[in-house]
Design an enzyme around this catalytic site. Structure first.
Site, short mmCIF file in Angstrom:
data_model
loop_
_atom_site.label_atom_id
_atom_site.label_comp_id
_atom_site.label_asym_id
_atom_site.label_seq_id
_atom_site.Cartn_x
_atom_site.Cartn_y
_atom_site.Cartn_z
N HIS A 38 -18.23 37.66 0.01
CA HIS A 38 -18.10 39.09 0.31
C HIS A 38 -17.44 39.91 -0.78
CE1 HIS A 38 -13.93 38.10 1.35
NE2 HIS A 38 -13.67 39.38 1.18
C1 UD1 Z 1 -12.44 44.70 2.30
C2 UD1 Z 1 -11.24 44.55 1.36
C3 UD1 Z 1 -11.18 43.15 0.83
C4 UD1 Z 1 -11.17 42.13 1.97
C5 UD1 Z 1 -12.34 42.38 2.90
C6 UD1 Z 1 -12.22 41.49 4.11
C7 UD1 Z 1 -10.67 46.59 0.09
C8 UD1 Z 1 -10.76 47.27 -1.21
N1 UD1 Z 1 -11.37 45.44 0.21
O1 UD1 Z 1 -13.60 44.45 1.54
O2 UD1 Z 1 -9.98 42.97 0.09
O3 UD1 Z 1 -11.26 40.85 1.42
O4 UD1 Z 1 -12.33 43.75 3.35
O5 UD1 Z 1 -13.44 41.33 4.76
O6 UD1 Z 1 -10.00 47.06 0.98
N2 UD1 Z 1 -19.46 47.34 6.11
C9 UD1 Z 1 -20.22 47.40 7.26
N3 UD1 Z 1 -19.58 47.28 8.45
C10 UD1 Z 1 -18.24 47.13 8.57
C11 UD1 Z 1 -17.48 47.10 7.40
C12 UD1 Z 1 -18.10 47.21 6.18
O7 UD1 Z 1 -21.44 47.52 7.21
O8 UD1 Z 1 -17.73 47.02 9.70
C13 UD1 Z 1 -20.16 47.43 4.80
C14 UD1 Z 1 -20.32 48.87 4.31
O9 UD1 Z 1 -21.55 48.94 3.66
C15 UD1 Z 1 -19.19 48.98 3.30
C16 UD1 Z 1 -19.10 47.58 2.73
O10 UD1 Z 1 -19.39 46.72 3.83
O11 UD1 Z 1 -19.46 49.93 2.30
C17 UD1 Z 1 -17.74 47.23 2.17
O12 UD1 Z 1 -16.71 47.45 3.12
P1 UD1 Z 1 -15.21 47.76 2.65
O13 UD1 Z 1 -14.31 47.78 3.81
O14 UD1 Z 1 -15.20 48.94 1.73
O15 UD1 Z 1 -14.86 46.53 1.73
P2 UD1 Z 1 -15.00 44.98 2.03
O16 UD1 Z 1 -15.98 44.43 1.06
O17 UD1 Z 1 -15.20 44.74 3.47
N1 UDP Z 2 -13.72 35.10 9.36
C1 UDP Z 2 -14.30 35.21 10.64
N2 UDP Z 2 -15.66 35.29 10.72
C2 UDP Z 2 -16.48 35.24 9.64
C3 UDP Z 2 -15.89 35.13 8.36
C4 UDP Z 2 -14.51 35.07 8.26
O1 UDP Z 2 -13.59 35.24 11.64
O2 UDP Z 2 -17.71 35.32 9.81
C5 UDP Z 2 -12.27 35.04 9.26
C6 UDP Z 2 -11.73 33.84 8.51
O3 UDP Z 2 -11.60 32.73 9.37
C7 UDP Z 2 -10.41 34.35 7.97
C8 UDP Z 2 -10.69 35.81 7.71
O4 UDP Z 2 -11.84 36.15 8.49
O5 UDP Z 2 -9.39 34.24 8.96
C9 UDP Z 2 -10.96 36.03 6.25
O6 UDP Z 2 -11.48 37.32 6.07
P1 UDP Z 2 -12.39 37.71 4.82
O7 UDP Z 2 -13.03 36.51 4.25
O8 UDP Z 2 -13.28 38.81 5.29
O9 UDP Z 2 -11.35 38.40 3.84
P2 UDP Z 2 -10.25 37.88 2.80
O10 UDP Z 2 -9.44 36.82 3.43
O11 UDP Z 2 -10.96 37.43 1.57
O12 UDP Z 2 -9.48 39.12 2.51
#
Ligand code: UD1
Ligand code: UDP
Length: 386
Positions: free
Chosen positions: A222
């Site tokens: 991701h």
């Molecule tokens: C964010 C965090 C990252 C974390 C991750 C956990 C920042 C800068 N990044 O990244 O550190 O590891 O969350 O998962 O804060 N989207 C959807 N539905 C949702 C959420 C997101 O479709 O419910 C899509 C949208 O297109 C959005 C993209 O995902 O633009 C990215 O979402 P965003 O929250 O900006 O960053 P993450 O990649 O999720």
């Molecule tokens: N996780 C989850 N479902 C998924 C993928 C991840 O519940 O489909 C959980 C995972 O077990 C962990 C957390 O989400 O506890 C990690 O989140 P993510 O990988 O989105 O972000 P990061 O830790 O890199 O910030």
């Protein structure tokens, strides 16, 4: 003593999960001393990225949801700051609790520090030493706005000292006289607490996905560097598909919406190939209990997630990390995380290496005793002792 009022700020999936460890510890041990409110920025909003965790982890629904949604960093963070500021002014909490390194963390830190509310940062001190990551900027700025900083590892504690934080500071603690702690990791509290429940409630997933215990690989992707660069995403996923077919081992891939969006818009033929492969099982994001079950029963993890690479350690599974660097450096030194960037040859070598050595690896207790949340809450209570 009147109860102290803490405002939890969450927004992204891993923060909701982390905050559940603190909420559970408050409920079980400190409910007569601490009142907790939760603000959800709305950074994550799909049901399977947000609501599912509130339901499954038995945390009460957020008291405030700003509903900011997705946007470029500036706009998204600015909307969060505006909304958090308003809640802070109305609610006047004694302190705010921040988790990790997302834009929601940064927004909470800026809004609270400027209004002089004490910031408590859980997962402080982690560094990748790569400031092109948005998370690295969020971490540094949040740490330097905090009054209490809870570092989950010795390496994170040392990073704080290297940035000028002084372990010898004495009370009263303030933003100018902050206190740093080495604590262990609240995610480990959660994994210990939910592992059994995951078996009981989600054990049927394996059958429904035709998976055998210890005979499948779990992969998540991701990070923006991997999802937003079509070349990298293609290199990674084509390599994983080849490995799955060559070794005839199923790969389960619960894709973050960001990954699925990139595949649909720029790599639709690869997405088709993945869907048509007998060995690739793409799913929408799964619930935390389902993820815990998959982590516990897989043979290996391939990920760019911070949380998932640590959970691989909790469940004693080797992990291939699709990044150049990691904040969890003890795992690399231990040989149970291999950093492969998006390089097909490195991915292949790491995979083959783990197939050979998988059983002989060791998983020392790097992340505390499973009661880190309690330790953190006791220290927070001391901050407010008159
Ligand atoms: C964010 C965090 C990252 C974390 C991750 C956990 C920042 C800068 N990044 O990244 O550190 O590891 O969350 O998962 O804060 N989207 C959807 N539905 C949702 C959420 C997101 O479709 O419910 C899509 C949208 O297109 C959005 C993209 O995902 O633009 C990215 O979402 P965003 O929250 O900006 O960053 P993450 O990649 O999720
Ligand atoms: N996780 C989850 N479902 C998924 C993928 C991840 O519940 O489909 C959980 C995972 O077990 C962990 C957390 O989400 O506890 C990690 O989140 P993510 O990988 O989105 O972000 P990061 O830790 O890199 O910030």
């Amino acid at each position: 003593m009147p109860k102290i009022k803490l405002l939890n700020i969450v927004g992204a999936r891993p923060q909701i999960i982390k905050s559940s460890a603190i909420s559970r510890a408050i409920r079980l041990n400190f409910s007569d001393q601490i009142a907790e409110l939760t603000l959800h920025t709305g950074q994550h909003y799909d049901k399977e990225m947000s609501d599912v965790f509130f339901d499954e982890l038995e945390i009460h629904k957020p008291d405030f949801n700003l509903g900011v949604g997705s946007a470029h960093h500036g706009r998204q963070t600015a909307s969060m700051i505006t909304g958090i500021e308003e809640v802070l002014i109305n609610e006047k909490p004694d302190g705010i609790l921040l988790y990790g390194d997302t834009n929601s963390t940064l927004a909470g830190a800026i809004a609270a520090a400027k209004l002089h509310f004490p910031v408590i940062h859980i997962e402080a001190g982690l560094r990748s030493f790569n400031k092109s990551m948005p998370e690295e900027l969020n971490r540094i700025m949040s740490d330097h706005s905090s009054t209490l900083l809870f570092a989950p590892t010795h390496a994170a504690f040392k990073n704080l000292i290297n940035e000028g934080f002084r372990p010898e500071n004495s009370p009263p603690y303030t933003i100018d006289n902050p206190k740093i702690y080495y604590t262990g990791d609240i995610m480990y509290d959660n994994s210990l607490f939910f592992a059994e429940l995951a078996e009981r409630k989600k054990g049927d997933i394996l059958e429904s996905m035709s998976l055998e215990r210890n005979k499948f690989v779990l992969a998540t992707i991701h990070r923006d560097i991997n999802t937003d660069d079509t070349g990298r995403l293609e290199a990674i996923l084509s390599t994983l598909k080849c490995l799955a077919e060559e070794y005839q081992i199923p790969f389960v891939m619960p894709f973050h919406p960001r990954t699925m969006n990139s595949l649909k818009s720029g790599l639709s033929s690869l997405l088709n190939d993945l869907r048509n492969s007998d060995y690739i099982k793409i799913t929408p994001p799964v619930s935390y209990l389902a993820m815990t079950l998959l982590e516990k029963t897989c043979s290996m993890i391939i990920t760019d997630s911070g949380g998932v690479q640590k959970e691989s350690h909790f469940f004693k599974k080797p992990s291939i990390v699709l990044r150049k660097e990691t904040e969890w450096i003890e795992l690399v030194a231990n040989g149970t995380v291999r950093l492969v960037d998006a390089n097909p040859e490195l991915i292949r070598n790491a995979f083959a290496g783990y197939i050979q050595s998988g059983q002989s690896l060791e998983y020392p207790a790097f992340y505390g005793d499973g009661r880190t949340s309690e330790f953190i809450l006791k220290e927070i209570l001391m901050l407010f002792e008159k």
